[in-house]
Design a protein around this motif. Structure first.
Motif, PDB file in Angstrom:
ATOM      1  N   LEU A  38       3.978  -7.515   0.073  1.00 44.53           N
ATOM      2  CA  LEU A  38       3.088  -6.959  -0.939  1.00 44.53           C
ATOM      3  C   LEU A  38       3.076  -5.468  -0.670  1.00 44.53           C
ATOM      4  O   LEU A  38       2.792  -5.034   0.454  1.00 44.53           O
ATOM      5  CB  LEU A  38       1.676  -7.530  -0.845  1.00 44.53           C
ATOM      6  N   ILE A  39       3.422  -4.683  -1.686  1.00 45.71           N
ATOM      7  CA  ILE A  39       3.449  -3.232  -1.534  1.00 45.71           C
ATOM      8  C   ILE A  39       2.291  -2.659  -2.350  1.00 45.71           C
ATOM      9  O   ILE A  39       2.062  -3.080  -3.490  1.00 45.71           O
ATOM     10  CB  ILE A  39       4.774  -2.654  -2.084  1.00 45.71           C
ATOM     11  N   ARG A  40       1.570  -1.715  -1.750  1.00 51.77           N
ATOM     12  CA  ARG A  40       0.465  -1.089  -2.493  1.00 51.77           C
ATOM     13  C   ARG A  40       0.724   0.399  -2.675  1.00 51.77           C
ATOM     14  O   ARG A  40       1.342   1.042  -1.815  1.00 51.77           O
ATOM     15  CB  ARG A  40      -0.867  -1.301  -1.765  1.00 51.77           C
ATOM     16  N   ASP A  41       0.267   0.910  -3.807  1.00 50.09           N
ATOM     17  CA  ASP A  41       0.150   2.357  -3.962  1.00 50.09           C
ATOM     18  C   ASP A  41      -1.258   2.605  -4.482  1.00 50.09           C
ATOM     19  O   ASP A  41      -2.098   1.693  -4.473  1.00 50.09           O
ATOM     20  CB  ASP A  41       1.268   2.941  -4.852  1.00 50.09           C
ATOM     21  N   SER A  42      -1.542   3.823  -4.936  1.00 50.78           N
ATOM     22  CA  SER A  42      -2.913   4.105  -5.358  1.00 50.78           C
ATOM     23  C   SER A  42      -3.343   3.268  -6.553  1.00 50.78           C
ATOM     24  O   SER A  42      -4.532   3.092  -6.790  1.00 50.78           O
ATOM     25  CB  SER A  42      -3.039   5.589  -5.708  1.00 50.78           C
ATOM     26  N   THR A  43      -2.371   2.709  -7.282  1.00 53.57           N
ATOM     27  CA  THR A  43      -2.718   2.061  -8.557  1.00 53.57           C
ATOM     28  C   THR A  43      -2.747   0.542  -8.508  1.00 53.57           C
ATOM     29  O   THR A  43      -3.219  -0.089  -9.442  1.00 53.57           O
ATOM     30  CB  THR A  43      -1.724   2.473  -9.658  1.00 53.57           C
ATOM     31  N   GLY A  44      -2.204  -0.065  -7.442  1.00 55.12           N
ATOM     32  CA  GLY A  44      -2.220  -1.527  -7.399  1.00 55.12           C
ATOM     33  C   GLY A  44      -1.331  -2.086  -6.305  1.00 55.12           C
ATOM     34  O   GLY A  44      -0.822  -1.345  -5.461  1.00 55.12           O
ATOM     35  N   VAL A  45      -1.167  -3.425  -6.367  1.00 52.47           N
ATOM     36  CA  VAL A  45      -0.383  -4.139  -5.355  1.00 52.47           C
ATOM     37  C   VAL A  45       0.646  -4.997  -6.075  1.00 52.47           C
ATOM     38  O   VAL A  45       0.312  -5.665  -7.053  1.00 52.47           O
ATOM     39  CB  VAL A  45      -1.304  -5.061  -4.519  1.00 52.47           C
ATOM     40  N   ILE A  46       1.886  -4.979  -5.607  1.00 55.83           N
ATOM     41  CA  ILE A  46       2.908  -5.809  -6.254  1.00 55.83           C
ATOM     42  C   ILE A  46       3.722  -6.563  -5.209  1.00 55.83           C
ATOM     43  O   ILE A  46       3.962  -6.061  -4.108  1.00 55.83           O
ATOM     44  CB  ILE A  46       3.839  -4.965  -7.164  1.00 55.83           C
ATOM     45  N   GLN A  47       4.125  -7.763  -5.598  1.00 53.52           N
ATOM     46  CA  GLN A  47       4.967  -8.569  -4.707  1.00 53.52           C
ATOM     47  C   GLN A  47       6.415  -8.125  -4.829  1.00 53.52           C
ATOM     48  O   GLN A  47       6.887  -7.856  -5.931  1.00 53.52           O
ATOM     49  CB  GLN A  47       4.830 -10.037  -5.118  1.00 53.52           C
ATOM     50  N   CYS A  48       7.083  -8.037  -3.686  1.00 56.41           N
ATOM     51  CA  CYS A  48       8.506  -7.702  -3.688  1.00 56.41           C
ATOM     52  C   CYS A  48       9.214  -8.772  -2.869  1.00 56.41           C
ATOM     53  O   CYS A  48       8.714  -9.188  -1.822  1.00 56.41           O
ATOM     54  CB  CYS A  48       8.748  -6.349  -3.037  1.00 56.41           C
TER      55      CYS A  48
END
Ligand code: 4AD
Ligand code: MG
Length: 427
Positions: A38-48
């Motif tokens: 799970l990668i996060r940045d300031s805007t959200g979290v996404i599965q990779c």
């Protein structure tokens, strides 16, 4: 390859496209043939997902929680992924490989508080800080829409606003000064130039109370304006509150949903708010608290009981003069009552105090003396009554108390990134 923000992918803007994201590893699960990140940045979290056959497999294996990275791959819709989208990773570039991250699920509240500088990366704090910024924007919008000028008062001050017992003293070179408890007196100066003014600034209280509503440093939304009375004041405050609640209710649905906070209560906030006098408040509370008599200050427990009855924001006004600050205006025919008003909300009680200010120099001087204050410390304040005095009103609302209510937070320390309480000032 487009550099995108994670929110853009989650909003479906990049399906089946090559994308590059930059961020940090939030979670990692490693299988024999597949690594899930799970990668996060300031805007959200996404599965990779990284397949064993992918050229990035080795880098993915090295990754630790909170490592920073650039990841390239193909975005695709996948109902099984949290958020409905994922990235099939092709290239991973590690920017900063993290040491073993100290925060994990089994850690105590105390430990997490000591790790505040790292805990601010959590989804919860990320979302709370965004809502906080939006609340500030909405408040400013409202003041501007009503023709109020934002001003910047000082934090170093030489005389108390809200009584000596909660004053932080400090050495200012070889002088004794204080940290301000409220910008009110300075806003009162500025109305003679700008008329309608407001500020959003820190206030400091040397308060030992350890409740879910006390900080030693908090942000204070304060307004002050001339040629106005108590009715104008309550109308303004309910207008501000309604605007902030409606704006956040529209804008922050995702944040509230992820935080599990009830957004419906914000949409239900509409002016006018119920108004009761202090006397009515005492009458309502008496059956549950028989010791309570006219003249007593309402405690947190009393306010909570009152607020349960209303279930929404409301006002309590016309308090006993005895328990109010020196600057409160009193009724000329019954000076035991002060034109002071609190806004209250469920679970928190008081979130704002405001009122009409005494505009007569002689009465003001008497009130100061009665409270043990030295009028000579307030010469500049008395000057305001000497040169073109006007009836005026103002209020102060605690930003963090407002957020505790809006976001159903358990404790005020989560409404501010770096809470200061009796025991906490690190980091
Ligand atoms: O009720 P207070 O002390 O009123 C004033 O300071 C006025 N001079 C304001 C004005 O008329 N301009 O403080 C106002 C609000 C409270 O209702 C509460 O929301 C917040 O400031 N507040 C605190 N918030 C967090 N921690 C504390 N220790 C607070 N003390 C007050
Ligand atoms: Mg108050």
């Amino acid at each position: 390859m487009a550099m995108v923000k994670i929110r853009e992918i989650l909003e479906g803007c990049c399906a089946d496209q090559k994308v590059t994201v930059r961020g940090w590893v939030y979670r990692k699960r490693e299988g024999k043939e597949l690594i899930f990140l799970l990668i996060r940045d300031s805007t959200g979290v996404i599965q990779c997902t990284i397949k064993k056959t992918s050229p990035s497999w080795n880098e993915a294996q090295k990754l630790t929680i909170e490592s920073s990275l650039t990841l390239e791959g193909t975005a695709k819709e996948d109902k099984r992924a949290p958020g409905g989208f994922e990235i099939g990773a092709e290239t991973i570039t590690i920017i900063g490989l993290a040491e073993t991250f100290p925060i994990s699920k089994d850690k105590s509240e105390e430990f997490i508080r000591d790790m505040r500088h790292l805990w601010l990366r959590s989804r919860k704090m990320n979302l709370v800080m965004k809502v906080r910024a939006d609340v500030l924007d909405a408040a400013r919008q409202y003041f501007k829409s009503q023709d109020y000028t934002e001003v910047s008062p000082p934090m170093f001050i030489s005389a108390a606003v809200e009584g000596g017992s909660t004053l932080f003293g400090l050495k200012y070179f070889d002088q004794d000064l204080y940290l301000t408890q409220s910008s009110q007196l300075y806003l009162e100066i500025l109305i003679y130039s700008l008329e309608n003014v407001y500020c959003i600034a820190p206030s400091f209280r040397a308060e030992k109370s350890r409740t879910i509503r006390h900080l030693t440093e908090y942000w204070h939304i304060e307004g002050e304006w001339p040629f106005a009375d108590m009715n104008d004041l309550m109308k303004f405050e309910e207008g501000l509150m309604t605007h902030v609640c409606q704006t956040i209710g529209d804008k922050c649905q995702k944040e509230f949903a992820e935080l599990g906070a009830d957004i419906a209560k914000l949409k239900a906030v509409k002016a006018p708010f119920p108004r009761i006098t202090y006397k009515e408040a005492i009458d309502r509370l008496k059956p549950k608290n028989p010791q309570l008599a006219w003249g007593a200050d309402l405690g947190y427990e009393d306010e909570k009981v009152l607020a349960e009855d209303f279930g929404k924001p409301f006002f309590v006004y016309d308090y006993p003069t005895e328990i109010k600050a020196f600057y409160c205006k009193t009724y000329s025919d019954h000076s035991e009552v002060a034109m002071s008003v609190d806004m209250m909300v469920p679970r928190i009680g008081e979130i704002s105090t405001g009122g009409a200010r005494e505009e007569n120099k002689d009465i003001l001087t008497e009130r100061m003396k009665a409270q043990g204050l030295k009028p000579e410390d307030y010469e500049w304040y008395l000057d305001l009554r000497r040169y073109g005095t006007v009836p005026h009103v103002g209020f102060g609302m605690g930003l963090e108390r407002l957020l505790v209510w809006m976001l159903d937070l358990d404790n005020i320390i989560d409404a501010i990134p770096f809470p200061r309480t009796t025991r906490r000032f690190y980091p």
